[in-house]
Motif scaffolding. Structure first.
Motif, mmCIF file in Angstrom:
data_model
loop_
_atom_site.group_PDB
_atom_site.id
_atom_site.type_symbol
_atom_site.label_atom_id
_atom_site.label_comp_id
_atom_site.label_asym_id
_atom_site.label_seq_id
_atom_site.Cartn_x
_atom_site.Cartn_y
_atom_site.Cartn_z
ATOM 1 N N GLY A 233 1.075 -1.647 -0.022
ATOM 2 C CA GLY A 233 -0.261 -0.112 -0.125
ATOM 3 C C GLY A 233 0.659 0.889 0.188
ATOM 4 N N ALA A 234 -0.052 2.687 0.742
ATOM 5 C CA ALA A 234 1.009 4.218 0.224
ATOM 6 C C ALA A 234 0.467 4.472 1.786
ATOM 7 C CB ALA A 234 -0.007 4.613 -0.507
ATOM 8 N N GLY A 235 0.793 3.519 2.621
ATOM 9 C CA GLY A 235 0.284 4.464 3.817
ATOM 10 C C GLY A 235 1.150 5.716 4.789
ATOM 11 N N LEU A 236 2.264 6.142 4.356
ATOM 12 C CA LEU A 236 2.947 7.531 3.860
ATOM 13 C C LEU A 236 2.608 9.059 3.621
ATOM 14 C CD1 LEU A 236 5.306 7.826 5.428
ATOM 15 C CD2 LEU A 236 7.231 8.120 2.711
ATOM 16 N N PRO A 237 2.092 9.136 4.951
ATOM 17 C CA PRO A 237 1.114 10.730 4.849
ATOM 18 C C PRO A 237 2.248 11.688 4.043
ATOM 19 C CG PRO A 237 0.983 10.377 6.763
ATOM 20 C CD PRO A 237 1.672 8.876 6.560
ATOM 21 N N ASN A 393 5.605 4.148 1.815
ATOM 22 C CA ASN A 393 6.291 3.528 2.007
ATOM 23 C C ASN A 393 7.944 2.528 2.407
ATOM 24 O OD1 ASN A 393 7.866 2.635 4.891
ATOM 25 N ND2 ASN A 393 6.620 3.101 6.028
ATOM 26 N N PRO A 394 9.126 3.333 2.602
ATOM 27 C CA PRO A 394 10.305 2.789 1.470
ATOM 28 C C PRO A 394 10.599 1.113 2.525
ATOM 29 C CG PRO A 394 11.165 4.764 2.898
ATOM 30 C CD PRO A 394 8.861 4.321 2.748
ATOM 31 N N GLN A 398 13.765 -0.696 0.720
ATOM 32 C CA GLN A 398 15.221 -0.026 1.161
ATOM 33 C C GLN A 398 15.928 -1.026 2.125
ATOM 34 O OE1 GLN A 398 14.483 2.594 4.072
ATOM 35 N NE2 GLN A 398 14.174 4.273 2.392
ATOM 36 N N THR A 399 15.346 -2.715 2.029
ATOM 37 C CA THR A 399 15.618 -3.756 2.342
ATOM 38 C C THR A 399 15.438 -4.737 1.828
ATOM 39 O OG1 THR A 399 13.659 -4.279 3.612
ATOM 40 C CG2 THR A 399 15.363 -3.064 5.091
ATOM 41 N N THR A 400 15.387 -4.898 0.847
ATOM 42 C CA THR A 400 15.430 -5.845 0.042
ATOM 43 C C THR A 400 16.065 -5.624 -1.728
ATOM 44 O OG1 THR A 400 12.913 -5.976 0.362
ATOM 45 C CG2 THR A 400 14.011 -7.315 -2.296
ATOM 46 N N ARG A 401 16.970 -6.389 -2.429
ATOM 47 C CA ARG A 401 17.882 -5.941 -3.503
ATOM 48 C C ARG A 401 17.787 -5.905 -4.406
ATOM 49 N NH1 ARG A 401 20.254 -10.441 -4.405
ATOM 50 N NH2 ARG A 401 19.833 -11.048 -2.230
ATOM 51 N N ARG A 408 8.611 8.773 -6.902
ATOM 52 C CA ARG A 408 7.728 9.033 -5.929
ATOM 53 C C ARG A 408 7.377 7.946 -4.860
ATOM 54 N NH1 ARG A 408 1.767 8.629 -7.396
ATOM 55 N NH2 ARG A 408 2.501 7.431 -9.308
ATOM 56 N N GLY A 409 8.233 7.131 -5.193
ATOM 57 C CA GLY A 409 8.807 5.637 -4.226
ATOM 58 C C GLY A 409 8.059 4.591 -4.445
ATOM 59 N N CYS A 410 7.358 4.411 -5.956
ATOM 60 C CA CYS A 410 6.014 3.617 -5.968
ATOM 61 C C CYS A 410 7.418 2.105 -6.900
ATOM 62 C CB CYS A 410 5.769 3.963 -7.475
ATOM 63 S SG CYS A 410 4.264 5.556 -6.277
#
Ligand code: FAD
Ligand code: SF4
Length: 461
Positions: A233-237, A393-394, A398-401, A408-410
């Motif tokens: 999802g897109a939970g980062l406001p 949310n990144p 950030q934790t997956t190679r 937009r972080g998508c």
């Protein structure tokens, strides 16, 4: 006999005064007689244009014909063969821009109330026997996130015999369906009943499991999962970046709604604190803004929605805008916040705004709002809720190679038709890929990804 009425059969609703005193569901659903009356407006068009407007391909005229014939179970079989969550979609889908936008009856008068009929059939058959669990095929798939995309992907794979485990960060499954959309629009008992279907198919949901913290995508593969679907999802406001956003009484809509809905701050004996302000301003014009405003109204506030374009551009569902107005929410349109002012203790007391006018369309195709010089004014308020959008949310990227994201972080898809990310075996869909969108688009993506995951795993054999 066909019903020639140019308008939809009205749906019974709670009166506005009753609504604002409780969190009970507003739209009450059709009786069998009303459903038949509305179903009789459908022309069973040969080319059925409405079907092309449904991202999960529900055979709309076929299920409506069954209602006309009084065969509700038959209608449910058709509906549920394509849509895992029909009682939810019947309540929250923006049908006016999807199936109903293409309905031929809509050329002259109102389209057929496809959503209302979907809800009717789903509600009537909530207690129907669950689908039989298929024989196991010996393959394991992990799903990250239990929102509509993850649930749909899980349901599709489980019905093909996969052993599916959903990892969910929160303590309850459902994603936005439980933490965002309020009880008065989507009762949580309905979400729980539709989730039961997954349980019957053998899907395991592990709550309080944050992928990227509790365990990583690499660890999922190491545990024997052959593919991973990311539906986080897109939970980062987002915030406006205006002065004063750190004052007491400023909330993101996510936090405000999560406190009220998931943590039930609206209940009298709830231990979840939420500010019970007398005056609340909600900034934004989408479904999230309408939900925040209507929640604030129900916990006793006078509410103003501040939106920088006109009513025509409001992105929320028409029904929600209509209900918000009926409930006494004030719409301050063509208005943009400039600054939040606070008292000497740091509590919000004013929202400084500026009037806007509309210019030429911007990149989104909507008219660009332009500030009107010298038009600044204050709205007195104790609380400001920002509902101007969310992004993914990144944490997972950030934790997956090997997982690429755009600016937009998508999550970026290497193959859009397959919902395949830039890493082999990792698929993604829903808001994590599109940014904040809709329930049914997320479900459509989950469904496509499930087909691709099946092809991928079977292809490896
Ligand atoms: P989500 O529903 O956001 O679910 C994602 C899930 O993943 C969440 O449960 C989250 O906790 C979990 N998660 C996130 N990160 C991790 C992690 N690292 N590890 C494990 N789990 C994780 N759409 C409509 O069609 N109609 C409406 O009326 C409507 N109203 C809305 C009202 C509100 C208040 C909001 C916020 C949205 C609304 N939407 C509406 C949009 C719609 O709800 C979303 O587009 C849809 O839920 C997206 O589904 P999803 O599966 O992609 O993600
Ligand atoms: Fe019925 Fe409208 Fe679909 Fe035609 S387009 S089949 S009238 S719902």
């Amino acid at each position: 006999m066909a019903n020639k009425s140019l308008v939809k059969t009205p749906i019974p609703e709670l009166l506005p005064d009753e609504r604002i005193a409780s969190f009970s569901e507003v739209a009450l659903g059709y009786t069998p007689e009303q459903a038949k009356e509305e179903a009789d407006r459908c022309l069973s068009c040969k080319k059925s244009p409405c079907v092309a407007g449904c991202p999960v391909g529900v055979q709309i005229p076929e299920f409506i014909t069954k209602i006309q014939e009084g065969d509700i179970e038959g209608a449910a079989d058709i509906l549920k063969s394509k849509n895992l969550l029909p009682a939810i979609c019947g309540r929250v889908c923006p049908q006016e821009t999807q199936c109903e936008a293409l309905c031929l009856r809509g050329k002259k008068g109102e389209p057929v109330g496809v959503g209302r009929l979907e809800r009717f059939v789903a509600d009537q058959t909530l207690d129907a026997p669950p689908p039989a669990k298929p024989p196991a095929n010996g393959h394991k798939v992990a799903i990250v996130g239990s929102g509509p995309s993850g649930l749909t992907c899980a349901g599709e794979l489980a019905s093909k015999g996969y052993e599916v485990t959903i990892f969910e960060a929160l303590h309850k499954a459902g994603g936005v369906l439980v933490y965002g959309i309020p009880e008065f629009r989507l009762p949580k008992s309905i979400v729980a009943r539709e989730l039961k279907t997954l349980e019957h198919l053998g899907v395991v949901i592990k709550t309080n499991s944050i992928v990227g913290r509790t365990l990583t995508v690499d660890e999922l593969f190491a545990q024997g999962f052959e593919a991973v679907f990311i539906g986080s999802g897109a939970g980062l406001p987002s915030f406006l970046g205006i002065p004063g956003e750190a004052f007491n009484g400023v909330y993101s809509a996510n936090e405000y709604l999560t406190r009220i809905n998931l943590m039930k701050a609206y209940e009298k004996d709830s231990r979840t604190p939420v500010q019970r302000a007398k005056k609340v301003c909600v900034v934004g014009g989408g479904n999230v803004a309408m939900d925040a405003a209507r929640c604030a109204r129900r916990i006793g506030a006078e509410v103003t929605i501040v939106y920088r374009r006109t009513e025509k551009e409001l992105p929320a569902r028409l029904e929600e805008i209509h209900h918000a107005k009926e409930e006494g929410i004030v719409f301050k349109l063509l208005t943009n916040p400039l600054r939040i002012d606070a008292d000497e203790n740091g509590w919000v007391r004013n929202l400084r705004c500026q009037e806007m006018k509309l210019g030429e369309p911007d990149a989104s195709g909507r008219a660009r709002p332009i500030p009107v010089e010298g038009s600044e004014f204050d709205i007195e308020t104790e609380c400001v809720v920002m509902a101007i959008g969310n992004s993914p949310n990144p944490l997972i990227s950030q934790t997956t190679r090997g997982l690429e994201v755009n600016r937009r972080g998508c999550l970026v898809l290497a193959d859009e038709d397959k919902m395949l990310t830039t890493r082999a075996g990792v698929y993604a869909g829903g808001d994590a890929v599109t940014g904040a969108a809709t329930v049914i688009l997320a479900m459509g993506a989950g469904k496509t990804a499930a087909c691709s995951i099946d092809e991928y795993i079977q292809g490896k054999q």
